[in-house]
Write an enzyme that holds these catalytic residues in place. Structure first.
Site, short mmCIF file in Angstrom:
data_model
loop_
_atom_site.label_atom_id
_atom_site.label_comp_id
_atom_site.label_asym_id
_atom_site.label_seq_id
_atom_site.Cartn_x
_atom_site.Cartn_y
_atom_site.Cartn_z
N GLY A 1 -95.71 35.11 -72.62
CA GLY A 1 -97.07 34.59 -72.46
C GLY A 1 -97.35 34.06 -71.07
N GLY B 1 -100.13 32.46 -70.00
CA GLY B 1 -101.25 31.52 -69.97
C GLY B 1 -100.89 30.32 -69.09
CG PHE B 2 -103.71 27.12 -68.44
CD1 PHE B 2 -104.03 27.09 -67.09
CD2 PHE B 2 -104.73 27.35 -69.36
CE1 PHE B 2 -105.34 27.27 -66.68
CE2 PHE B 2 -106.03 27.54 -68.95
CZ PHE B 2 -106.34 27.50 -67.60
N GLY B 3 -99.37 27.51 -69.78
CA GLY B 3 -98.00 27.04 -69.95
C GLY B 3 -97.00 27.99 -69.29
CB VAL C 1 -92.76 39.77 -77.81
CG1 VAL C 1 -91.52 39.38 -78.61
CG2 VAL C 1 -92.47 39.81 -76.32
CD GLU D 1 -117.53 24.34 -71.01
OE1 GLU D 1 -117.28 23.32 -70.35
OE2 GLU D 1 -116.75 25.31 -71.09
CG ASP E 1 -103.44 26.30 -76.98
OD1 ASP E 1 -103.41 25.20 -76.39
OD2 ASP E 1 -104.44 27.05 -76.98
CB ALA F 1 -105.72 23.96 -69.46
CD GLN F 2 -104.03 18.99 -66.85
OE1 GLN F 2 -102.91 18.55 -66.77
NE2 GLN F 2 -104.56 19.71 -65.87
#
Lengths: 434, 434
Positions: A15, A17-19, A83, A174, A305, A322-323
């Site tokens: 993955g 993503g952010f992580g 995967v 948004e 997540d 995200a944080q």
């Protein structure tokens, strides 16, 4: 997967993503072989996806080639793959491009849309978790407008001009704000032969306020901003079904629409193969300890997540934004170093940088610790922080340029129907998995 | 089509290419009702499509919303539609969104790829006449690179890394040059585990030189530029078939490749319904007089690629490029004014502004009348002129920014596989018609 065997321990990250990328960036500097796997060849900056949906930005502003991150070290490898299974006994992952042995495995597969088993919504609704999804929504909005212009049947036209969104979290707020801005600023100029006031934007929320994770004061401000923009709020209302035309709810409220966007829930996107005790079945997320190790495993970790790290402050795990993913990624890089050096692991501590959401030009709500504010200054802070966290200098500059242009001109320049969604709906179904 | 009937004469333009929009822009200032019809909701700046294919630019840099042109006058209308037939007796066009009466009709439908009846190429090859095509080529190039990395079979890997193009006109030359630059500058950095020298770019041309419409001197220069970049030229060679893997030619040369791009010919894209004498069957283009009137009609015109206006200088019509279309569009606006005022029509005179092609960074050939030059200065002129002719201030600025960024960094930032082409080839077939 054609990755050379070296003397270095192999760390496999599933993955980007952010992580995944915050972990990878740190690991690339260490004496390990880092393998990053993602089904896309780019990282998606999800907080700005809604601007791709509403013609404000093109994909290259918010997507960043993963190889550009990995190439900073010759100990790094990227593979575009899905995967399918983890064989923890043999320490192997299985994918559509073959198997790979790992010494350490990190699952950072994030979340996917949760339909709560409602097939009618999954079949007929839209959602927004990837760039192709966002482009499909953009096409659909613009195709509806084109069709509305030529439709003489008022009922049909109304259904084309009704935009209904479910879920008033940041995405729903948004996105509905941005669609309202399209109506307020672009539609009257671009479609003079259409009555823009016929275009309605409805935002449905099951709870009694918008942006439930924020304070009541911020919720109220955001709700007012939405009303100013002309978004119609339906609180305490739950969607029951959508047949492609009619949205039914648990109240007497119903909507006749060709566009129904579901942003009312996410669930984890786990990989098959781990023991039952690793997973919280209801949430589809892995249980991890304060070192991000998955319950029952020493060398398999989960961040972002997909991970539930219970703590006194967050008994159900950190918020799925995200944080926590970024911070867990950075922290895990340190702990992997410790593991390699036989040092003691450090427990993860989350530093809450605050939450925010924008509703439209000059309108946002921001909560930074004790400081809670809304309006122009909050909007400015929102923009600055999003630019800051975008990956890569170029993406920041392109996004900044587009924002300035769109702001000054009350415009959304990318209103291009590149791949029509409606006519090719069957073809585009394959996109939905992306 | 839901367009109000007014006292003004109605001028219908089919096609929003260079000809259609240059005519529309002038007509919008006159006392006529202007209706512009196109199957896309944007104008495509075709000369830069190859940069979308090779990750240099995103669609919004070279596509321009047609409604943004039309909205400059309240006498203008845009409809996204495909015209299927012209009924010249009733003065009506028929389309997928209904019929429309016209007083004056202008066909500006341009050209499409010519396969000269070769089904194997049409079925298995790629071509580039629209933004979706260009994005498909981008995805295919990047997917091939990803697959090559994981392929251990050297024959298979070679087929993934061979890029074969047929037709050394501007499109073939510019596209093969840009693919070579990807190989020279991006692949070694992004794919360190791939031997970039295994990636070959082959350009096949039936004639004895590249860029046949230009002078022999320019051809020679362009050929040298291509060789410097590492493009392998195969002149005097004609492609006979492509089965999805093997390109066969009329010589002993053959190629094993997963990527075959056909840019060896275009043919007109006429609309059904006009008399046989209106069309040159072999070329699929309309015969027009020096006022752009189609042979046999007073109120139906054709401009741009679709029109053959015979003259002493151009016995087979003007070259099928942007300039004749733009100039004919502007000129026809004047003549429609004359028609409305019962004035005498003015014959069209083509002003040759020259031809040019770029081969890569710092390399281009330019012919402006007697001035023929190549190299860095030519490349600079090429860039300046292309920026100048791009539609809209924003598109110029975005393109300029991307060029500066890509130039300084030897980069192509948009290398994103948004819609995979290979896996979804069947789905994407529908794109091919776009």
């Amino acid at each position: 997967m054609n990755i050379p065997k070296t003397n270095l321990p192999r760390v496999v990250i599933i993955g980007g993503g952010f992580g995944g990328i915050s972990l990878a960036r740190k690991l690339l500097k260490k004496q390990v072989q880092t393998v990053l796997i993602d089904k896309h060849n780019y990282h998606t900056f999800q907080p700005l996806l809604y601007q791709v949906s509403t013609s404000g930005l093109e994909p290259d502003s918010i997507a960043y080639p993963l190889r550009k991150i990995i190439r900073t070290s010759n100990r790094g490898y990227f593979r575009m793959a899905e995967v399918s299974n983890i064989d923890s006994g043999r320490q192997i992952i299985q994918s559509n491009i073959g198997e790979l042995h790992y010494d350490y495995l990190i699952i950072a597969t994030g979340s996917k849309t949760n339909f709560f088993g409602n097939d009618s919504i999954e079949k007929n609704g839209m959602w927004m978790k990837s760039v192709p999804h966002a482009l499909n929504i953009r096409s659909l909005i613009l195709e509806n407008l084109e069709q509305a212009v030529i439709t003489e049947d008022p009922v049909e036209r109304k259904a084309l001009l009704n935009f209904v969104l479910a879920g008033a979290g940041p995405t729903g707020v948004e996105l509905s704000g941005a669609i309202a801005e399209l109506r307020n600023h672009v539609v009257p100029k671009d479609y003079p032969d259409l009555d823009a006031s016929e275009m309605e934007i409805h935002l449905i929320e099951g709870m009694d306020r918008v942006l439930p994770p924020m304070s009541e004061k911020s919720s109220e401000k955001a709700a007012n901003f939405l009303k100013e923009l002309g978004v119609q709020l339906h609180l305490n209302t739950q969607v029951e079904s959508y047949d492609g035309r009619e949205v039914l709810t648990n109240t007497s409220t119903k909507f006749d629409t060709y566009t129904f966007i579901w942003s009312a829930g996410v669930t984890g996107a786990p990989v098959k193969g781990l023991k039952a005790e690793a997973l919280i079945e209801k949430a589809n997320r892995y249980v991890v300890n304060k070192y991000s190790q998955i319950n029952g495993y020493n060398n398999i970790f989960a961040i972002g997540d997909i991970a539930v790290m219970e703590s006194d402050e967050f008994p159900k795990g950190h918020p799925m934004v995200a944080q926590p993913a970024i911070q867990q990624g950075k922290h895990l890089a340190k702990n992997i170093s410790h593991l390699l050096n036989n040092e003691e692991l450090e427990p993860f501590k989350y530093f809450d940088k605050g939450t925010m959401a924008t509703v439209g030009r000059n309108r946002a709500v921001v909560e930074l610790g004790k400081f809670k504010f809304g309006g122009f200054f909050a909007w400015f802070v929102w923009m600055f922080i999003h630019l800051w966290f975008l990956i890569g200098f170029r993406n920041r500059l392109v996004t900044f340029f587009n924002w300035v242009y769109n702001y000054v001109n009350f415009d959304k320049a990318a209103r291009l129907i590149i791949r029509p969604f409606k006519e090719n709906q069957k073809q585009s179904k394959s996109d939905r998995a992306l």
